[in-house]
Design a protein around this motif. Structure first.
Motif, PDB file in Angstrom:
ATOM      1  N   SER A   1       8.288   9.110   1.001  1.00 14.41           N
ATOM      2  CA  SER A   1       7.414  10.294   0.963  1.00 14.41           C
ATOM      3  C   SER A   1       8.158  11.583   1.299  1.00 14.41           C
ATOM      4  O   SER A   1       7.757  12.654   0.841  1.00 14.41           O
ATOM      5  CB  SER A   1       6.245  10.126   1.934  1.00 14.41           C
ATOM      6  OG  SER A   1       5.405   9.098   1.474  1.00 14.41           O
TER       7      SER A   1
ATOM      8  N   ASP B   1      -1.808   5.406   1.628  1.00 22.59           N
ATOM      9  CA  ASP B   1      -0.443   4.857   1.577  1.00 22.59           C
ATOM     10  C   ASP B   1      -0.242   3.781   2.636  1.00 22.59           C
ATOM     11  O   ASP B   1       0.339   2.730   2.371  1.00 22.59           O
ATOM     12  CB  ASP B   1       0.537   6.015   1.778  1.00 22.59           C
ATOM     13  CG  ASP B   1       1.973   5.562   1.900  1.00 22.59           C
ATOM     14  OD1 ASP B   1       2.537   5.137   0.880  1.00 22.59           O
ATOM     15  OD2 ASP B   1       2.537   5.639   3.014  1.00 22.59           O
TER      16      ASP B   1
ATOM     17  N   HIS C   1       0.792  -0.122   2.145  1.00 21.47           N
ATOM     18  CA  HIS C   1       1.931  -0.786   2.811  1.00 21.47           C
ATOM     19  C   HIS C   1       1.482  -2.079   3.487  1.00 21.47           C
ATOM     20  O   HIS C   1       2.196  -3.067   3.503  1.00 21.47           O
ATOM     21  CB  HIS C   1       2.536   0.124   3.885  1.00 21.47           C
ATOM     22  CG  HIS C   1       3.445   1.184   3.365  1.00 21.47           C
ATOM     23  ND1 HIS C   1       4.615   0.905   2.708  1.00 21.47           N
ATOM     24  CD2 HIS C   1       3.368   2.538   3.426  1.00 21.47           C
ATOM     25  CE1 HIS C   1       5.220   2.042   2.379  1.00 21.47           C
ATOM     26  NE2 HIS C   1       4.480   3.052   2.802  1.00 21.47           N
TER      27      HIS C   1
ATOM     28  N   HIS D   1       4.013   8.776  -5.026  1.00 21.12           N
ATOM     29  CA  HIS D   1       4.660   7.533  -5.499  1.00 21.12           C
ATOM     30  C   HIS D   1       3.599   6.456  -5.612  1.00 21.12           C
ATOM     31  O   HIS D   1       2.535   6.562  -5.030  1.00 21.12           O
ATOM     32  CB  HIS D   1       5.754   7.070  -4.528  1.00 21.12           C
ATOM     33  CG  HIS D   1       5.330   7.092  -3.096  1.00 21.12           C
ATOM     34  ND1 HIS D   1       4.412   6.185  -2.593  1.00 21.12           N
ATOM     35  CD2 HIS D   1       5.646   7.914  -2.077  1.00 21.12           C
ATOM     36  CE1 HIS D   1       4.210   6.475  -1.318  1.00 21.12           C
ATOM     37  NE2 HIS D   1       4.926   7.527  -0.975  1.00 21.12           N
TER      38      HIS D   1
ATOM     39  N   ASN E   1       2.515   2.494  -4.705  1.00 23.82           N
ATOM     40  CA  ASN E   1       2.736   1.725  -3.481  1.00 23.82           C
ATOM     41  C   ASN E   1       2.112   0.344  -3.619  1.00 23.82           C
ATOM     42  O   ASN E   1       0.901   0.203  -3.697  1.00 23.82           O
ATOM     43  CB  ASN E   1       2.132   2.455  -2.279  1.00 23.82           C
ATOM     44  CG  ASN E   1       2.549   1.857  -0.959  1.00 23.82           C
ATOM     45  OD1 ASN E   1       2.959   0.698  -0.906  1.00 23.82           O
ATOM     46  ND2 ASN E   1       2.454   2.628   0.101  1.00 23.82           N
TER      47      ASN E   1
ATOM     48  N   HIS F   1       6.801   0.878  -1.444  1.00 24.99           N
ATOM     49  CA  HIS F   1       6.534   1.789  -2.558  1.00 24.99           C
ATOM     50  C   HIS F   1       7.069   1.189  -3.862  1.00 24.99           C
ATOM     51  O   HIS F   1       7.920   0.304  -3.836  1.00 24.99           O
ATOM     52  CB  HIS F   1       7.243   3.135  -2.336  1.00 24.99           C
ATOM     53  CG  HIS F   1       6.733   3.889  -1.156  1.00 24.99           C
ATOM     54  ND1 HIS F   1       7.318   5.044  -0.703  1.00 24.99           N
ATOM     55  CD2 HIS F   1       5.689   3.663  -0.325  1.00 24.99           C
ATOM     56  CE1 HIS F   1       6.657   5.499   0.344  1.00 24.99           C
ATOM     57  NE2 HIS F   1       5.667   4.666   0.601  1.00 24.99           N
TER      58      HIS F   1
ATOM     59  N   ASP G   1      11.241   4.013   3.259  1.00 21.71           N
ATOM     60  CA  ASP G   1      10.153   3.546   4.107  1.00 21.71           C
ATOM     61  C   ASP G   1       8.861   4.020   3.485  1.00 21.71           C
ATOM     62  O   ASP G   1       8.710   5.203   3.252  1.00 21.71           O
ATOM     63  CB  ASP G   1      10.404   4.117   5.499  1.00 21.71           C
ATOM     64  CG  ASP G   1       9.215   3.997   6.408  1.00 21.71           C
ATOM     65  OD1 ASP G   1       8.155   3.488   5.977  1.00 21.71           O
ATOM     66  OD2 ASP G   1       9.339   4.429   7.564  1.00 21.71           O
TER      67      ASP G   1
HETATM   68 ZN   LIG Z   1       4.459   5.063   2.246  1.00 20.04          ZN
END
Ligand SMILES: [Zn+2]
Length: 390
Positions: free
Chosen positions: A14, A183, A187, A226, A228, A333, A390
């Protein structure tokens, strides 16, 4: 559509993605508005301020987290959040709203310039319309929608409060609003939270569209930095709908489940504690075979062929995919192209397919900004270390 690769990776983090929007250059993973050659670039909200606009950031993460930071800070590492907080105050953002109070001790807040500071939803509603406003509603990230208790505003309430603060600025404003915990849920491969957080974002977007109704002076850009974990619906026929109905019955996030487990395992049987936590949160009773796999992952044993997918959250997400019909690729991601939608004047500057830094170009041109003027000290070249994503 938007292609999200960054300077040193096909799969961006990010920080690099937000920096692409923030300064119009591709940056390395983990780096905020410093290009791989070590040169610092003026972030878009500071640039906006130079051009007479009021500015703000709103998020459900810590306000110092990578995405809002990409709009206003320069840093060789996204984790330097105390320093990012200091920059947010010193660079004079008019509105800062979200979580992350832990990065704003009084020594930092005392350097603000005329901002009201609020820490609850009620206090926020009392200060609506204040031209400068800092809202810090949680020490860390704002809790997931499913876990939220107490006096915390929704993303839509924060976004509209921010707009009410900024809308009478004589030169107009630039505001970044992020549904940042979408996000985090991805994850975690936490399908119920992912859906709830996305709905919260959708409602906030509705609130903003209501405010825009009848105006012809505001450009809205809606996108993400992005892909994910690529959640996908994978059940055929009626089972698909049944799975989603089960998903909507979940009452707590994976974060809540794992907090329960780490508390309970200290003096209880891990298998029983894990089964109870999952059932309390989701209403799903894992079968013995599934529970054994989950416990093995909690004990750091490998249960999934794809090594990256052995985080206990991914293993739980995979077990629940059997019920929900929503499956994930990994806890990471992905490199997919993402949607980019715009509304209002300047929309014609956005091509059907764009790279992240080109969004900066379209926005700054639509706003008619003069070229960025570096701040004092920004001519200093910064040495960068390689950072993993990350
Ligand atoms: Zn993320």
């Amino acid at each position: 559509m938007q292609m999200t690769s960054c300077a040193d990776a096909l799969v961006t983090d990010s920080a690099a993605a937000a920096a692409g929007w923030g300064c119009g250059f591709s940056c390395n993973t983990g780096v905020l508005n410093i290009t791989p050659d070590g040169r610092q670039h003026l972030p878009i909200l500071v640039h906006a301020k130079q051009n007479g606009r009021a500015t703000g950031v709103v998020t459900t993460t810590r306000v110092t987290h990578a995405t809002p930071a990409g709009f206003c800070a320069n840093s060789p590492h996204r984790d330097l959040e105390d320093d990012i907080a200091r920059q947010q105050i010193e660079r004079g953002l008019d509105v800062i709203m979200g979580g992350g109070a832990r990065h704003f001790p009084d020594t930092v807040l005392d350097r603000r310039d005329g901002h009201e500071v609020v820490r609850t939803a009620d206090a926020l509603f009392e200060k609506v319309g204040s031209p400068r406003l800092i809202g810090l509603f949680s020490r860390d990230h704002i809790p997931y929608v499913l876990d939220r208790t107490g006096d915390i505003p929704s993303l839509g309430e924060m976004a509209i409060a921010a707009i009410r603060s900024l809308e009478s600025a004589p030169g107009g404003f630039v505001l970044q609003v992020e549904g940042g915990r979408v996000d985090h849920a991805a994850h975690d491969n936490d399908a119920p939270s992912l859906v709830r957080e996305q709905i919260e974002f959708d409602r906030a977007l509705g609130d903003v569209l209501d405010w825009m109704d009848g105006r012809d002076d505001t450009l809205l850009v809606v996108t993400t930095d992005h892909g994910n974990a690529n959640p996908g619906l994978t059940f055929y026929g009626k089972r698909g709908e049944q799975g989603l109905r089960r998903l909507l019955k979940a009452e707590r996030s994976f974060e809540w489940i794992f907090a329960r487990i780490s508390q309970g395992r200290k003096d209880g049987d891990l298998s029983r504690v894990a089964a109870q936590a999952v059932e309390a949160a989701t209403g799903v009773a894992l079968d013995q075979e599934g529970l054994n796999l989950f416990v093995a992952s909690l004990e750091s044993r490998r249960v999934m062929p794809f090594r990256q997918a052995n985080t206990p959250t991914s293993v739980l997400g995979s077990l629940l995919a059997t019920v929900y019909g929503v499956a994930f690729t990994s806890p990471n991601h992905t490199s997919d192209m993402v949607e980019l939608t715009t509304l209002g004047p300047g929309s014609e500057r956005f091509a059907p397919l764009m790279r992240v830094p080109e969004v900066w170009t379209a926005v700054t041109q639509a706003m008619g900004f003069a070229p960025p003027q570096p701040l004092e000290g920004m001519d200093r070249v910064i040495g960068l270390k390689r950072i993993e994503g990350d």
